[in-house]
Scaffold this motif. Structure first.
Motif, PDB file in Angstrom:
ATOM      1  N   ASP A 163      -2.386   7.631  39.811  1.00  0.00           N
ATOM      2  CA  ASP A 163      -1.972   7.629  38.412  1.00  0.00           C
ATOM      3  C   ASP A 163      -2.322   8.955  37.745  1.00  0.00           C
ATOM      4  O   ASP A 163      -1.545   9.479  36.930  1.00  0.00           O
ATOM      5  CB  ASP A 163      -2.635   6.483  37.663  1.00  0.00           C
ATOM      6  N   SER A 204      -2.687  -4.500  40.622  1.00  0.00           N
ATOM      7  CA  SER A 204      -3.337  -3.223  40.354  1.00  0.00           C
ATOM      8  C   SER A 204      -2.573  -2.040  40.930  1.00  0.00           C
ATOM      9  O   SER A 204      -2.860  -0.892  40.583  1.00  0.00           O
ATOM     10  CB  SER A 204      -4.759  -3.235  40.932  1.00  0.00           C
ATOM     11  N   LEU A 225     -11.599   7.994  35.367  1.00  0.00           N
ATOM     12  CA  LEU A 225     -10.310   7.366  35.638  1.00  0.00           C
ATOM     13  C   LEU A 225      -9.593   8.055  36.790  1.00  0.00           C
ATOM     14  O   LEU A 225      -8.921   7.398  37.600  1.00  0.00           O
ATOM     15  CB  LEU A 225      -9.439   7.393  34.378  1.00  0.00           C
ATOM     16  N   TYR A 241       2.015   3.212  30.557  1.00  0.00           N
ATOM     17  CA  TYR A 241       0.624   3.069  30.112  1.00  0.00           C
ATOM     18  C   TYR A 241       0.608   2.489  28.696  1.00  0.00           C
ATOM     19  O   TYR A 241       0.461   3.206  27.722  1.00  0.00           O
ATOM     20  CB  TYR A 241      -0.071   4.439  30.138  1.00  0.00           C
ATOM     21  N   ASP A 250     -11.771   1.897  32.749  1.00  0.00           N
ATOM     22  CA  ASP A 250     -12.015   2.750  31.587  1.00  0.00           C
ATOM     23  C   ASP A 250     -13.322   2.293  30.935  1.00  0.00           C
ATOM     24  O   ASP A 250     -13.406   1.157  30.445  1.00  0.00           O
ATOM     25  CB  ASP A 250     -10.853   2.631  30.604  1.00  0.00           C
ATOM     26  N   ASN A 286      -4.644  -7.575  33.456  1.00  0.00           N
ATOM     27  CA  ASN A 286      -5.842  -7.967  34.195  1.00  0.00           C
ATOM     28  C   ASN A 286      -6.862  -8.525  33.218  1.00  0.00           C
ATOM     29  O   ASN A 286      -7.289  -7.825  32.296  1.00  0.00           O
ATOM     30  CB  ASN A 286      -6.417  -6.750  34.935  1.00  0.00           C
ATOM     31  N   LYS A 320      -6.853   0.882  31.458  1.00  0.00           N
ATOM     32  CA  LYS A 320      -7.205   0.540  32.831  1.00  0.00           C
ATOM     33  C   LYS A 320      -8.555  -0.199  32.859  1.00  0.00           C
ATOM     34  O   LYS A 320      -9.458   0.104  32.062  1.00  0.00           O
ATOM     35  CB  LYS A 320      -7.302   1.802  33.687  1.00  0.00           C
ATOM     36  N   TYR A 353      -8.362   6.013  39.840  1.00  0.00           N
ATOM     37  CA  TYR A 353      -6.903   5.885  39.948  1.00  0.00           C
ATOM     38  C   TYR A 353      -6.282   7.253  40.261  1.00  0.00           C
ATOM     39  O   TYR A 353      -5.580   7.834  39.418  1.00  0.00           O
ATOM     40  CB  TYR A 353      -6.318   5.334  38.646  1.00  0.00           C
ATOM     41  N   PRO A 382       1.936   0.084  37.479  1.00  0.00           N
ATOM     42  CA  PRO A 382       1.490   0.378  36.104  1.00  0.00           C
ATOM     43  C   PRO A 382       1.421  -0.881  35.249  1.00  0.00           C
ATOM     44  O   PRO A 382       2.062  -1.890  35.532  1.00  0.00           O
ATOM     45  CB  PRO A 382       2.577   1.337  35.594  1.00  0.00           C
ATOM     46  N   ASN A 383       0.630  -0.778  34.171  1.00  0.00           N
ATOM     47  CA  ASN A 383       0.529  -1.850  33.161  1.00  0.00           C
ATOM     48  C   ASN A 383       0.087  -3.174  33.762  1.00  0.00           C
ATOM     49  O   ASN A 383       0.747  -4.206  33.631  1.00  0.00           O
ATOM     50  CB  ASN A 383       1.867  -2.021  32.436  1.00  0.00           C
ATOM     51  N   GLN A 384      -1.075  -3.155  34.425  1.00  0.00           N
ATOM     52  CA  GLN A 384      -1.608  -4.386  35.006  1.00  0.00           C
ATOM     53  C   GLN A 384      -2.204  -5.278  33.921  1.00  0.00           C
ATOM     54  O   GLN A 384      -3.083  -4.854  33.167  1.00  0.00           O
ATOM     55  CB  GLN A 384      -2.673  -4.090  36.052  1.00  0.00           C
TER      56      GLN A 384
END
Length: 443
Positions: free
Chosen positions: A379, A317, A372, A395, A402, A324, A399, A376, A320-322
């Motif tokens: 970010d 986390s 967001l 991105y 979101d 998940n 997230k 975050y 960027p670009n997790q």
């Protein structure tokens, strides 16, 4: 927070107050003699008789329609390995928390003991027999942290035998989320999935399932090289199980470094720091790297980017670009439950991936941007949530916090279930359904 501080904080979190993370909360009052007579004897006989007369009424008079079992034997817990069912229970409780928080789905952890062979690994037949008998109680089954290769047999057999959705999140959750990221990453670098060469490091449940799923989405099987702990999985190796044999490649490559030469996409489900800058430099221009080993990825993003990678993601986390899985399973089950789907099929999985991909490219409404930014702040300060089109190298996937994610995924999954004939209920207005899911979660 130091490792010791984290250890103490986590143990306190799980112990203080009531041990664990979940409890049962009644949805009906039980404050008077009248309430008691309705909740239990004699009143409870009426829904029992109604269900006996019309078995489908179980969905009308019980909580089954919003209840999922999170089933594990603790043989393949992320980052911890074969720790057993008792030690795996905190993870399954955590999954139940995420089901409830993100999708308002009630989930019960079910950790199975005495389902092991003489080597302490999963005996697929015992797990299948046990889980199959749970069907009258639950609306869906989320399989979790069951070791390969038994996990493949467990899921495939249960999907055939049960009339409720069975979903192994370690396989398909990761596949769905990572495909969404790949779809958008390829837009960034101007490539098509059918033209890309893939290197997959890690041939367990996630690596196999992801590769199969990318092929469903248009990738060519001939463009895959898969590696395990012994190196490249190539035709002629004599130590391969059936799942690995499926991806045995016609290649002279024998090491991960050999395999990555000229590759377009690297997927890591393996070990920390096994990818070097030199390996990244040997890939094609516009390389996409998703290094998902946790907590330490196969290569850190700054190293990969400095070596020429165009888009990089991890399972963490703090980068960027997790990738998940919480982006997937809550909305997938929400949509499946709401149309009373008998299965979660390939079309529903692809719908979930496409929903995430399309959402990441949309502009973010002001109220969502506010949420967001709170979740975050770093970010937001870097401008990640600005612009008409959100899509950028940092991105390519939404997230987890979101609030649009679960409603959008649920809507697309429900739509696909209806189109493919596995839904038992029909939603007339999908856009209104998406709004209703958003309101339900917010409430």
């Amino acid at each position: 927070m130091t490792p010791e501080e984290l250890r103490k904080a986590a143990l306190a979190y799980h112990h203080d107050g009531a041990p664990g993370k979940i409890s049962v909360v009644a949805t009906k009052p039980c404050n008077t003699a009248q309430d008691l007579s309705l909740a239990y004897t004699p009143g409870v006989a009426q829904p029992c008789l109604a269900i006996k007369e019309t078995p489908a009424d179980v969905w009308n008079y019980t909580s089954r329609g919003n209840l999922v079992a999170v089933v594990s034997d603790g043989t393949a817990v992320l980052g911890l390995g074969n720790i057993g069912p008792e030690a795996g229970l905190p993870v399954m409780e955590g999954k139940a928390v995420l089901f409830k928080h993100f999708a308002d789905i009630d989930a019960v952890p079910v950790c199975l003991g005495k389902v092991f062979n003489e080597k302490g690994r999963t005996d697929a037949a015992k797990v299948i027999e046990t889980v199959e008998r749970l069907e009258p109680t639950f609306g869906g089954i989320n399989l979790e942290d069951i070791g390969a290769p038994a996990c493949f047999e467990v899921e495939q057999t249960l999907k055939k035998r049960m009339n409720i959705p069975v979903f192994h999140d370690d396989q398909h959750g990761t596949a769905i989320i990572s495909l969404a990221a790949i779809i958008n990453a390829l837009k960034m670098v101007g490539k098509k999935i059918e033209d890309c060469r893939f290197v997959v490091n890690g041939a367990g449940a996630a690596g196999i399932a992801c590769s199969r799923f990318y092929i469903t989405a248009g990738a060519k099987r001939s463009n895959f090289i898969m590696c395990d702990s012994k190196g490249v999985i190539y035709k002629g190796r004599t130590d391969l199980n059936p799942e690995k044999q499926e991806f045995a490649a016609e290649t002279d490559a024998r090491t991960l470094a050999d395999a990555m030469k000229g590759a377009d996409i690297f997927l890591g489900f393996s070990a920390p720091n096994c990818v070097t800058a030199e390996m990244v430099k040997s890939m094609n221009k516009g390389a996409v790297i998703f290094a998902m080993a946790n907590p330490v990825p196969e290569i850190f993003p700054d190293v990969a980017l400095a070596a020429g990678a165009a888009v990089v993601g991890t399972g963490r986390s703090d980068f960027p670009n997790q990738i998940n899985n919480v982006l997937g399973f809550p909305g997938i089950f929400r949509g499946a439950l709401d149309v009373r789907a008998r299965d979660i099929n390939e079309a529903m999985k692809l719908a979930a991936a496409n929903a995430l991909a399309e959402l990441a490219a949309e502009s973010i409404p002001a109220d969502v941007k506010e949420q967001l930014t709170a979740a975050y702040p770093a970010d937001a300060a870097a401008g990640m949530f600005e612009g008409e089109s959100q899509l950028k190298a940092t991105y390519v996937i939404p997230k987890p916090f979101d609030p649009r994610v679960v409603p959008r995924v649920a809507m697309r999954v429900a739509e696909a279930a209806m189109k493919t004939g596995v839904a038992q209920l029909k939603i007339e207005d999908l856009k209104e359904y998406e709004k209703s899911v958003a309101k339900r979660i917010k409430k």
